[in-house]
Design an enzyme around this catalytic site. Structure first.
Site, PDB file in Angstrom:
ATOM      1  N   TYR A  49      31.514 -20.309  -0.037  1.00 19.75           N
ATOM      2  CA  TYR A  49      31.490 -19.000   0.758  1.00 19.75           C
ATOM      3  C   TYR A  49      31.272 -18.201  -0.463  1.00 19.75           C
ATOM      4  CZ  TYR A  49      32.479 -17.705   5.415  1.00 19.75           C
ATOM      5  OH  TYR A  49      32.342 -17.497   6.642  1.00 19.75           O
ATOM      6  N   GLU A  51      30.695 -14.328  -0.143  1.00 19.05           N
ATOM      7  CA  GLU A  51      30.744 -12.881   0.300  1.00 19.05           C
ATOM      8  C   GLU A  51      30.578 -11.920  -0.776  1.00 19.05           C
ATOM      9  OE1 GLU A  51      33.672 -11.737   2.913  1.00 19.05           O
ATOM     10  OE2 GLU A  51      32.744 -12.664   4.854  1.00 19.05           O
ATOM     11  N   ASP A 195       6.552  -5.242   7.629  1.00 19.50           N
ATOM     12  CA  ASP A 195       7.168  -6.249   7.885  1.00 19.50           C
ATOM     13  C   ASP A 195       6.024  -7.386   7.853  1.00 19.50           C
ATOM     14  OD1 ASP A 195       8.232  -8.801   9.106  1.00 19.50           O
ATOM     15  OD2 ASP A 195       8.741  -7.746  11.135  1.00 19.50           O
ATOM     16  N   THR A 221       9.852 -13.114   6.853  1.00 22.81           N
ATOM     17  CA  THR A 221      10.548 -14.200   6.899  1.00 22.81           C
ATOM     18  C   THR A 221      10.008 -14.984   5.589  1.00 22.81           C
ATOM     19  OG1 THR A 221       8.616 -14.968   8.280  1.00 22.81           O
ATOM     20  CG2 THR A 221      10.519 -14.273   9.313  1.00 22.81           C
ATOM     21  N   LYS A 224       6.997 -18.854   6.998  1.00 27.73           N
ATOM     22  CA  LYS A 224       5.595 -19.025   7.894  1.00 27.73           C
ATOM     23  C   LYS A 224       4.462 -19.145   6.813  1.00 27.73           C
ATOM     24  CE  LYS A 224       7.549 -15.817  11.689  1.00 27.73           C
ATOM     25  NZ  LYS A 224       7.349 -14.529  12.118  1.00 27.73           N
ATOM     26  N   ARG A 230      13.475 -21.758   6.718  1.00 27.43           N
ATOM     27  CA  ARG A 230      13.610 -20.985   7.667  1.00 27.43           C
ATOM     28  C   ARG A 230      14.786 -19.770   7.366  1.00 27.43           C
ATOM     29  NH1 ARG A 230      11.679 -20.850  12.437  1.00 27.43           N
ATOM     30  NH2 ARG A 230      10.596 -22.602  11.937  1.00 27.43           N
TER      31      ARG A 230
HETATM   32  C1  LIG Z   1       8.429 -14.025  12.954  1.00 24.39           C
HETATM   33  C2  LIG Z   1       8.554 -12.689  12.710  1.00 24.39           C
HETATM   34  C3  LIG Z   1       9.796 -12.066  12.620  1.00 24.39           C
HETATM   35  C4  LIG Z   1      11.153 -12.815  13.201  1.00 24.39           C
HETATM   36  O1  LIG Z   1      11.404 -13.723  12.341  1.00 24.39           O
HETATM   37  P1  LIG Z   1      12.721 -14.765  12.648  1.00 24.39           P
HETATM   38  O2  LIG Z   1      13.171 -15.486  11.758  1.00 24.39           O
HETATM   39  O3  LIG Z   1      12.012 -15.582  13.996  1.00 24.39           O
HETATM   40  O4  LIG Z   1      13.814 -13.925  13.335  1.00 24.39           O
HETATM   41  C5  LIG Z   1       9.970 -10.680  12.621  1.00 24.39           C
HETATM   42  N1  LIG Z   1       8.776  -9.980  12.559  1.00 24.39           N
HETATM   43  C6  LIG Z   1       7.681 -10.388  12.498  1.00 24.39           C
HETATM   44  C7  LIG Z   1       6.275  -9.819  12.051  1.00 24.39           C
HETATM   45  C8  LIG Z   1       7.522 -11.785  12.669  1.00 24.39           C
HETATM   46  O5  LIG Z   1       6.235 -12.487  12.661  1.00 24.39           O
END
Ligand SMILES: *Cc1c(COP(=O)(O)O)cnc(C)c1O
Length: 410
Positions: A49, A51, A195, A221, A224, A230
């Protein structure tokens, strides 16, 4: 050990491993993480933990965990050229919630790309917190060119006066002009949120422009194109560090997942190596060849081409829905996902589009010539979705290719 404790789960993981090895993975948001990344993810760090933030924790016993999280932060800052990094968001959606929490009040106005045009659920969909708790104004791509029209986005921004504008998408195959977004945000006094979930690996590999110079906050994320665990992260200039950190903890989360943070540190280390730049560049080369081949075979791409790792097929003229194409391809061992296309007349559950990406198969070592084979296989299935002999032949080819490009040792 797992085999002994729970042979059912162990057996299913073994089956999933075999499945991942023996099928062609073209889901644009997926990749194969390295064994090193997975070793960190599966480590004893899950026991701790922690926090709070490094050196400012609420529980004792964080001497090594602090070192790990600091390393992850420093590597992320270096890799992406930003003043501050927060490693604690559990997933992309959580990172986005934190960005909203940091800069907006409930009911505030913001702009994001329409889900059907390639935006993410968290960019203002009415079924998501972003569309429910905030006033979302969705911009779209141009009907003629199917790419972003910055004049239109600017016009909408001037009219709607959003407090935040989101750029960076889930199914947009082109390069984003981050500078244009900065100028629009400056003109209307909006926070610029980028994002980069899909393109983080391409940015880290220097084959896609970075929003680091322009954005007030960057969410991403890590699993990807970046090929990490993940999970997710938030990057920002130093001046927004406090707002972001407070939003993640104590604003939204409790204890951070330090095993996952360690895995992110490993992923950044991998992404700093010259081979990762070569990987990222090959991902785009592969996508371009795949796109060209599909077009040459008579398929239509949204926007006509790709500038990234992903391709959005428009199947409208092909007499097959996105859903049926996805199912037929899966039966042949090719894993993709159906996707809405801009101005889609079908529901998000059926769709007229199919999204494919090259990040995962490039990790397995595929090059341009392999993309040509892949394109031919995809076309065969899309042209003959109900022909079991064709499916049989293609699935043999899939197995052959998978043997040629092994993953995780054989
Ligand atoms: C995949 C994705 C997310 C979300 O990611 P998660 O890990 O599935 O919550 C947010 N924004 C964009 C642009 C994405 O492609």
């Amino acid at each position: 050990m797992l085999e002994k404790t729970d042979s059912v789960i162990a057996g299913l993981i073994e089956k999933e491993l075999e499945y991942q090895k023996s099928t062609i993975r073209l889901i644009a948001s997926e990749n194969y993480a390295s064994k090193a990344v997975m070793e960190a993810t599966g480590s004893i760090l899950t026991n701790k933990y922690a926090e709070g933030y490094p050196t400012k924790r609420y529980y004792a016993g964080n001497r090594y965990v602090d070192e790990i999280e600091i390393l992850a932060i420093e590597r992320a800052k270096k890799l992406f050229g930003v003043g501050h990094a927060n490693m604690q968001p559990h997933a992309g959606a959580s990172a986005n919630i934190a960005a909203f929490y940091a800069f907006l009040e409930i009911g505030d106005r913001f702009m994001g790309l329409d889900l059907a045009h390639g935006g993410h659920l968290t960019h203002g969909s009415p079924v998501n917190f972003s569309g429910k708790w905030f006033k979302a104004f969705s911009y779209g791509v141009s009907r003629e060119t199917e790419v972003l029209d910055y004049d239109e986005i600017r016009k909408m921004a001037l009219q709607e006066k959003p407090k935040m504008i989101i750029c960076g998408y889930t199914a947009y195959p082109m390069v984003i002009d981050f500078r244009a977004f900065r100028e629009i945000c400056d003109e209307v006094g909006a926070i610029m949120m980028a994002d980069i979930s899909h393109i983080a690996g391409l940015i880290a590999g220097n084959v896609y422009p970075s929003p680091a110079k322009y954005a007030d906050v960057i969410t991403s994320t890590t699993h990807k194109t970046l090929r990490g665990p993940r999970s997710a992260m938030i990057l920002c200039p130093e001046e927004n560090a406090k707002a972001i950190d407070k939003a993640v903890f104590p604003g939204l989360q409790g204890g951070p997942l330090e095993h996952s943070i360690a895995a992110k540190a490993v992923c950044f280390h991998e992404a700093m190596q010259p081979e990762f730049g070569e990987y990222a560049s090959q991902v785009i080369k592969n996508a371009k060849v795949l796109a060209d081949e599909l077009v040459a075979s008579g398929l239509r791409l949204v926007g006509g081409k790709t500038e990234t790792h992903l391709i959005l097929l428009d199947l409208t003229k092909k007499n097959i829905t996105g859903k049926d194409a996805q199912i037929a391809l899966e039966e042949a061992g090719i894993i993709t996902n159906r996707n809405t296309i801009p101005f889609d007349t079908r529901s998000p559950f059926i769709t007229s589009g199919l999204r494919i990406g090259t990040a995962a198969m490039t990790t397995r070592g595929m090059k341009e010539t392999d993309m040509k084979e892949l394109a031919a296989m995809i076309v065969k299935i899309i042209e003959n979705p109900a022909d079991s002999a064709v499916k049989e032949r293609v699935s043999e080819e899939v197995k052959e290719i998978c043997r040629k490009f092994p993953i995780y040792g054989e």
